[in-house]
Design an enzyme around this catalytic site. Structure first.
Site, PDB file in Angstrom:
ATOM      1  N   ASP A 128       0.811  -1.222   0.000  1.00 55.52           N
ATOM      2  CA  ASP A 128       0.000   0.000   0.000  1.00 55.52           C
ATOM      3  C   ASP A 128       0.842   1.269   0.000  1.00 55.52           C
ATOM      4  O   ASP A 128       0.325   2.357  -0.193  1.00 55.52           O
ATOM      5  CB  ASP A 128      -0.917   0.020   1.232  1.00 55.52           C
ATOM      6  CG  ASP A 128      -2.137  -0.862   1.015  1.00 55.52           C
ATOM      7  OD1 ASP A 128      -2.463  -1.139  -0.155  1.00 55.52           O
ATOM      8  OD2 ASP A 128      -2.746  -1.277   2.019  1.00 55.52           O
ATOM      9  N   ARG A 137      -4.476   7.241  -1.618  1.00 55.27           N
ATOM     10  CA  ARG A 137      -3.023   7.169  -1.413  1.00 55.27           C
ATOM     11  C   ARG A 137      -2.254   7.944  -2.508  1.00 55.27           C
ATOM     12  O   ARG A 137      -1.187   8.467  -2.272  1.00 55.27           O
ATOM     13  CB  ARG A 137      -2.564   5.713  -1.353  1.00 55.27           C
ATOM     14  CG  ARG A 137      -3.190   4.988  -0.164  1.00 55.27           C
ATOM     15  CD  ARG A 137      -2.335   3.829   0.297  1.00 55.27           C
ATOM     16  NE  ARG A 137      -3.115   2.903   1.092  1.00 55.27           N
ATOM     17  CZ  ARG A 137      -3.363   3.046   2.388  1.00 55.27           C
ATOM     18  NH1 ARG A 137      -2.910   4.086   3.044  1.00 55.27           N
ATOM     19  NH2 ARG A 137      -4.081   2.159   3.031  1.00 55.27           N
TER      20      ARG A 137
END
Ligand code: NAP
Length: 744
Positions: A625, A697
């Site tokens: 991630d 993100r």
């Protein structure tokens, strides 16, 4: 007012409004004042009302009959009480031009369709029922207000046969009056309004009448508190109008009323039996829903994510990174703490819970399945566990927001329940692949239906007997592993999963924390069905994935010195730390401890020049991630960074490899994209316009990039940042980044 058509391009030549009351008068006045129509003619059965409308400048012309009003009109609006609609249509039928668009403003829609069919024998393509969700307790022409519809919704109920040009012009008329136009089928409209408008009016009328009836002098109202006044405000509405609405929307209202009466009876029983648990469950679920509704009304939360899509981050180049901060709680652990807490026996207390939209969606889903959850109150929750077989069938689909993790974990948990469930999510979640969990769950005996291409919504049939399997994960995925282990709790025998590379083990750790035995041997984790979970206390560590943005921010900014507190250091999550250290970052760990089975530490980060590396294959799943922000570190490093084996990144919230490469290119950075990774040479960062594609993100990674950029960066579509990192902008500003947000 913006968006006004110029006088030569009005939407309609002649608008006839039948019924010069609150709604008809307000629409006539708004359309006239915004010059949306060339000429407005009005008619009311009481000539005094028509005359008053003319005198007040609400209409251009008053007609003596409905038929006279509609002659030559290209738009006819019926604005009379719903029960008068059919007789009005009969009066004007002979003079209505076949080219005219016919619409109404009535609060029920099937009644309008039925009236049109009765008079004209069918629904022409130019009949478009409508309903403004705006009004007041006042009625009559004197109460009309041209701003009545501004920032309110108007529902139109066209069908497949509706003339698109007529629909476009009618939509433009309403939006020109300041309204937001929504479209839906007639039946859906009547159902929704029965539940959200008609039923509350019925209850308000009834309650006031009950109380007034008990006390002939109405003395009781003297003691009524503000709550009573708020609750009963709508009982002051026009009785005639409401009588008509209830009779016109009979079936939908009866269905909503029966549903409500049943729930009221259950509450009555709970009080009679001193069943505080049921009262807590219902009240806390209602409070959460009401809080959510308030946020929607003030334009936050889900509304931000779903409709106000374009939240922009504006970043000035440069800035500094200094201070001492704690980022929000870990998202994976927040999700799992609710799931396991709900299925445990006893009360689970959670601290440091991430109040992001996804974890709140998970929380709501368990409330919908009958679990009482108190909070969240500044990260604190009390979950009244119902035991492993204690969940109840939800009333409708479970909405999981933007969270792929939640959907995959839920599918495992729900495959073994006695009841059917349907899992849905937002537009981005609806595009994500679910076959990777549905297939092995089917091997365990589950019955799961997906939409085309193995995508959500997932329909899970209850009452299946699951049996344990051994599953070799084809790709390293903690979500698939966790899904199968959770299904394993409900399966006969043993369920085991072997992973090709280490992935996050929060599920295994937390299951153990709840007293459920998980065996781990090398790359294989096993559970046996039929066990029991016991309530626990959980202090959720700060999320290392959120900390990663600040780890990189401080690592690339000369002069930076930042301390991050209480960061979760689970060995399956520390890839970002290992990779940054390999690149030469200066990270110092202190205060290392274990909390609730999970290692935690404080991390101090000071600036140090970075160098490019080939990212070790074993670190890729541990940092999966964190790559968007690691790509920024790579741009700021000297030399080349090479990432391979990261095809998983292409099916995250966005294709993170391509979207990052595109964003970097917009900032003057060239990269080489490969099938399973990217090659980035260290180089200067410019500024530019970046589209995050709604991926939180990506948005935060480019916020970090601004620290080394030579020109401003604007990042589009950032509303989803609230899903994983509430308060990101405030914290970024606090450490010295030059970021501001703007809605467009
Ligand atoms: P209103 O202020 O009472 O206006 C309705 C007007 O239509 C009155 O002047 C009424 O006259 C007249 N009328 C009644 N029967 C007629 C007929 N056969 N021919 C010509 N005129 C006739 O009511 P309103 O609040 O504007 O409501 C109009 C429609 O809007 C209703 O269908 C209602 O469901 C809908 N609506 C209302 C609201 C709200 O909050 N008020 C919100 C959304 C939608 P009389 O006074 O003589 O009856």
């Amino acid at each position: 007012m913006t968006g006004q058509p110029n006088p030569s391009s009005q939407l309609f030549e002649r608008m006839a409004v039948i019924g010069m009351g609150l709604i008809g008068g307000s629409l006539a006045q708004a359309a006239r004042s915004h010059r949306l129509v060339r000429h407005v003619v009005g008619y009311d059965r009481r000539p005094s009302e028509t005359e008053q409308a003319l005198a007040l400048g609400i209409i251009d012309e008053g007609a003596a009959s409905a038929a006279d009003a509609v002659a030559n009109a290209d738009l006819v609006v019926i604005a009379v009480p719903v029960r008068a609609t059919e007789s009005v249509l009969r009066e004007l039928a002979n003079k209505l031009s076949p080219q005219a668009v016919l619409t109404d403003v009535g609060s029920t829609k099937q009644s309008f369709v039925t009236a049109v069919e009765a008079v004209f024998g069918g629904l022409s393509s130019r009949v478009i029922p409508g309903h403004p969700i705006a009004g007041s307790e006042k009625s009559g022409i004197a109460a009309s207000d041209p701003a009545l519809f501004s920032r309110h919704k108007v529902i139109l109920t066209p069908d497949d046969n509706t003339d698109p040009d007529a629909l476009t012009r009618l939509c433009s008329l309403w939006s020109g009056c300041g309204a937001k136009v929504l479209q839906m089928p007639v039946a859906r409209h009547d159902e929704i309004l029965a539940a959200t408008s008609h039923l509350p009016h019925l209850i308000a009328f009834s309650l006031v009448d009950t109380l007034a009836g008990e006390d002939d002098n109405k003395e009781i109202f003297r003691y009524a508190a503000g709550g009573f006044r708020d609750f009963t405000r709508i009982a002051a509405s026009d009785p005639v109008m409401w009588r008509d609405i209830f009779l016109a929307n009979r079936d939908s209202v009866l269905a909503a009323l029966d549903h409500f009466s049943g729930d009221l009876q259950r509450l009555r029983l709970a009080i009679e039996q001193s069943d505080g648990d049921t009262l807590m469950r219902v009240f806390s679920r209602a409070k959460a829903a009401r809080d959510h509704f308030s946020k929607m009304l003030s334009g936050q939360a889900y509304v931000t994510t779903m409709t106000q899509k374009n939240l922009i981050f504006r970043l000035q180049p440069g800035g500094q990174v200094r201070g001492d901060i704690r980022v929000p709680g870990d998202k994976s652990m927040s999700h799992r703490s609710i799931m396991l807490g709900a299925l445990a026996e006893g009360i689970t207390e959670v601290e440091g819970f991430l109040e992001g939209e996804d974890s709140l969606a998970t929380l709501q889903a368990f409330r919908d399945m009958g679990v009482t959850i108190e909070g969240p109150e500044r990260g604190y929750l009390r979950i009244h566990g119902v035991g492993i077989h204690g969940l109840q069938a939800p009333r409708g689909p479970l909405y999981l927001g933007n969270s792929g993790t939640a959907m995959r974990l839920f599918s495992g948990l729900l495959a073994g329940q006695a009841f059917d469930t349907e899992l849905t999510g937002d537009a981005s979640l609806t595009k994500r692949p679910m076959a990777r969990v549905a297939d092995p769950l089917r091997q365990m005996g589950a019955e799961i239906e997906t939409a085309e291409g193995g995508r959500p919504p997932l329909k899970i049939r209850g009452g299946r007997k699951l049996h344990g399997i051994h599953y070799n994960l084809p790709v390293a995925s903690a979500q698939v592993k966790s899904c199968l282990l959770l299904a394993g709790l409900y399966a006969e025998g043993e369920t085991s999963v072997t992973e090709p590379a280490p992935t996050r083990d929060h599920t295994e750790r937390m299951l153990s924390g709840f007293g459920y035995r998980v065996q781990r041997e090398g790359a294989t984790a096993r559970v046996r069905g039929g066990g029991v979970l016991t309530a626990a206390k959980i202090d959720v560590p700060a999320d290392i994935s959120s900390a990663a943005f600040f780890l990189v921010a401080a690592s690339i900014t000369p002069g930076a010195d930042l301390t991050l507190r209480h960061v979760g250091m689970n060995p399956t999550r520390v890839g970002v730390i290992n990779i940054l250290q390999a690149m030469g970052a200066k990270l110092t760990l202190s205060n290392e401890r274990v909390i609730g089975g999970e290692p935690v530490a404080d991390i101090r980060v000071q600036y140090a020049p970075l160098k490019g590396i080939t990212i070790p294959a074993d670190q890729v799943p541990l940092a999966i991630d964190e790559f968007p922000v690691l790509f920024i570190a790579a741009v700021c490093a000297e030399g080349q960074t090479v990432l391979t084996g990261a095809e998983e990144l292409r099916v995250k919230e966005s294709d993170r490899i391509q979207v990052m490469a595109d964003g970097l290119e917009a900032c003057g950075v060239s990269t080489r994209v490969t099938a399973d990774g990217i090659i980035i040479d260290g180089q200067p960062l410019g500024g530019g316009l970046v589209d995050s594609h709604g991926d939180h993100r990506i948005a935060m990674a480019f916020a970090v990039a601004s620290l080394r950029a030579s020109a401003p960066i604007e990042v589009q579509d950032c509303a989803n940042v609230a899903t994983s990192f509430p308060g990101f902008v405030a914290l970024a500003r606090k450490v010295g980044m030059q970021i501001s947000e703007e809605h467009s």
